[in-house]
Scaffold this active site. Structure first.
Site, short mmCIF file in Angstrom:
data_model
loop_
_atom_site.label_atom_id
_atom_site.label_comp_id
_atom_site.label_asym_id
_atom_site.label_seq_id
_atom_site.Cartn_x
_atom_site.Cartn_y
_atom_site.Cartn_z
N GLY A 88 15.50 -13.31 -24.52
CA GLY A 88 14.81 -13.28 -25.80
C GLY A 88 14.00 -12.31 -26.15
O GLY A 88 14.01 -11.89 -27.45
N GLU A 128 18.41 -19.06 -21.27
CA GLU A 128 17.33 -18.89 -20.38
C GLU A 128 16.13 -19.88 -20.48
O GLU A 128 15.08 -19.64 -20.06
CB GLU A 128 17.17 -17.47 -20.24
CG GLU A 128 18.10 -16.42 -19.42
CD GLU A 128 17.47 -15.20 -19.43
OE1 GLU A 128 18.26 -14.49 -18.55
OE2 GLU A 128 16.75 -14.57 -19.92
N SER A 178 15.33 0.09 -23.75
CA SER A 178 16.43 0.70 -24.13
C SER A 178 17.07 0.68 -25.70
O SER A 178 18.13 1.06 -26.25
CB SER A 178 17.69 0.55 -23.19
OG SER A 178 18.10 -0.83 -23.36
N ASP A 207 21.84 -7.65 -25.19
CA ASP A 207 20.72 -8.42 -26.07
C ASP A 207 20.62 -7.51 -27.42
O ASP A 207 20.26 -7.82 -28.21
CB ASP A 207 19.36 -8.31 -25.13
CG ASP A 207 19.63 -9.45 -23.93
OD1 ASP A 207 20.31 -10.47 -24.18
OD2 ASP A 207 18.82 -9.01 -23.12
N GLY A 226 32.40 -5.45 -23.26
CA GLY A 226 31.87 -4.35 -22.76
C GLY A 226 32.46 -3.18 -23.53
O GLY A 226 32.24 -3.10 -24.77
N SER A 227 32.82 -1.98 -22.75
CA SER A 227 33.09 -0.85 -23.54
C SER A 227 34.36 -0.92 -24.19
O SER A 227 34.74 -0.21 -25.05
CB SER A 227 33.27 0.34 -22.40
OG SER A 227 33.94 0.08 -21.40
N THR A 283 21.94 -2.78 -18.58
CA THR A 283 21.19 -4.16 -18.48
C THR A 283 20.51 -4.20 -20.17
O THR A 283 19.96 -3.27 -20.68
CB THR A 283 19.74 -3.86 -17.65
OG1 THR A 283 20.33 -3.47 -16.26
CG2 THR A 283 19.09 -5.30 -17.44
N GLY A 331 14.01 -10.15 -20.14
CA GLY A 331 14.21 -11.67 -20.69
C GLY A 331 14.89 -11.66 -21.97
O GLY A 331 14.70 -10.50 -22.74
O1 RIB Z 1 20.05 -9.62 -20.52
C1 RIB Z 1 19.15 -8.77 -19.82
C2 RIB Z 1 18.19 -9.67 -19.26
O2 RIB Z 1 18.80 -10.56 -18.54
C3 RIB Z 1 17.22 -8.84 -18.34
O3 RIB Z 1 16.10 -8.21 -19.10
C4 RIB Z 1 16.53 -10.15 -17.34
O4 RIB Z 1 15.32 -10.27 -17.62
C5 RIB Z 1 17.45 -11.18 -17.76
O5 RIB Z 1 16.92 -12.14 -18.36
#
Ligand code: RIB
Length: 303
Positions: free
Chosen positions: A42, A139, A292, A253, A223-224, A249, A40
Site C-alpha cells: 500500500g 496485505e 525506487s 507496486d 515480469g520483464s 522489490t 508495504g
Molecule cells: O511488493 C513489495 C512489498 O511487499 C515490500 O515492500 C514488502 O513490504 C511487502 O509488502
C-alpha cells in the site's frame, strides 16, 4: 478532504539483506549488506503516485513502535497524505526481504502487525465520494477491502485491486472490482489453472475462469516479458523493457501506482499500462521498494 487517488493498504518496514546467491537448505552464507527501507504494498503504491506528481491519500495503520514513527515520517516526506493513517497499540508490519544479487530475485516474508487491524471505517463516505480512483492489495483484511469497494461503487470511484500476495478471496470482492492487476502466479492461484507465460492462450484461458463482467478489466504482469491486458472483451499484449535489474522489490507496486496516475489523466487503460510498464522497468534499477519509485520526468524521458 481526501485526494483523487486513495490507497487502502499495508505499511511495512522492509528489513533487506543483500547476498550474492540464495543459500541452499541448511547452508549459512555471508551476505553483502543490510538496509532498512519504507515498504508495504500500500505504502509503495501511494509513494509511486506521489513521486509521479499527483495528490494521494493512504489509509492504513502503523504500530506504536519506533518503526511506526519512522514510517509515518517517511510517508510525510514523500508528500503522501497520512491524515487517515491510525496508530495501533501493537507492532508495525515488517517484511524480511532477501535479495540475491546474481539474479536480482527476491524472497519476502511479511509479518502483518498493525496491517491486520486496518478498517474500512477509517474513511467516511463523504471523503470517499471525492476520490476518483481507489487502490487496494491483499496485505490488509480482504473483508474490509470488500466493504470499502461496495461503498466506493456508490460514488462512481474506479476500484483497482492488486490481488497480491496470492491469497484466497471472495468472488464478491472480485465482482466489486473494476480493474484487477496481478502477476502470473497470483492469476494461477485465483483461477486454479496453471499458466505457461510463453503461451498467451493459457493466460486468456485462466482469465476466462474468473468470469469477469464485460465492464471489468484485468492486467496480468509477466515480469520483464511484459503485460497481458484484457479490457472491453479484447486481449492485448504489451512487451516488457529489457533493463539491467538491481532489485525488483516493489516493481509491481510501481506498476499499480503509475497505472492509476496515468489512468486518472487519460482514461485510457492500454495507454496507462504502457506508461506503467516504463515506470516499473525504471524502478528495478534502484534498491528498495518505495525508494525506487521514479519521477514523472524520468518516466517521460525513458527510451
Ligand atoms: O511488493 C513489495 C512489498 O511487499 C515490500 O515492500 C514488502 O513490504 C511487502 O509488502
Amino acid at each position: 478532504m481526501s485526494s483523487p487517488i486513495i490507497v487502502f493498504g499495508s505499511i511495512n518496514m522492509d528489513l533487506v539483506v543483500y547476498s550474492d546467491k540464495q543459500p541452499t537448505k541448511g547452508e549459512t552464507i555471508l551476505g553483502n549488506s543490510f538496509e532498512t527501507f519504507q515498504g508495504g504494498k500500500g505504502a509503495n503504491q501511494a509513494v509511486a503516485v506521489a513521486k509521479l506528481g499527483l495528490p494521494v491519500s493512504l489509509i492504513g495503520k502503523v504500530g506504536n513502535d519506533v518503526f511506526g514513527d519512522e514510517l509515518l515520517e517517511n510517508l510525510n516526506r514523500e508528500t503522501v497524505d497520512t491524515s487517515m493513517i491510525v496508530k495501533h497499540e501493537g507492532p508495525s508490519g515488517v517484511a524480511f526481504i532477501y535479495v540475491f544479487e546474481q539474479t536480482s530475485e527476491n524472497h519476502i516474508i511479511v509479518i502483518s502487525g498493525s496491517n491486520k487491524e486496518v478498517k474500512s471505517n477509517q474513511i467516511s463516505d463523504k471523503e470517499l465520494s471525492t476520490s476518483d480512483v481507489l487502490i487496494s492489495q491483499l496485505e490488509v483484511p480482504p473483508s474490509e477491502i470488500e466493504d470499502l469497494f461496495i461503498r466506493a461503487k456508490n460514488s462512481g470511484t474506479y476500484r483497482m485491486l492488486n490481488a497480491a500476495p496470492a491469497l484466497e478471496i471472495s468472488k464478491n470482492l472480485i465482482r466489486e472490482t473494476d480493474l484487477l492487476v496481478m502477476n502470473e502466479s497470483e492469476l494461477e492461484n485465483l483461477s486454479e489453472r496453471s499458466i505457461d507465460n510463453e503461451n498467451i492462450d493459457s493466460i486468456a484461458e485462466a482469465i476466462k475462469v474468473l468470469n469477469l463482467k464485460t465492464t471489468q478489466s484485468i492486467a496480468v504482469t509477466l515480469g520483464s516479458k511484459g503485460v497481458y491486458v484484457y479490457t472491453n472483451q479484447k486481449g492485448d499484449f504489451i512487451d516488457g523493457h529489457k533493463i539491467e535489474a538491481v532489485d525488483t522489490t516493489g516493481s509491481g507496486d510501481c506498476f499499480i501506482g503509475a497505472l492509476a496516475t496515468h489512468y486518472l489523466k487519460s482514461n485510457d487503460l492500454l495507454d496507462s499500462v504502457n506508461f506503467a510498464n516504463k515506470a516499473a522497468a525504471l524502478s528495478v534499477t534502484k534498491r528498495g521498494a518505495s525508494a525506487s519509485m521514479p519521477t514523472l520526468e524520468e518516466v517521460v524521458n525513458f527510451l
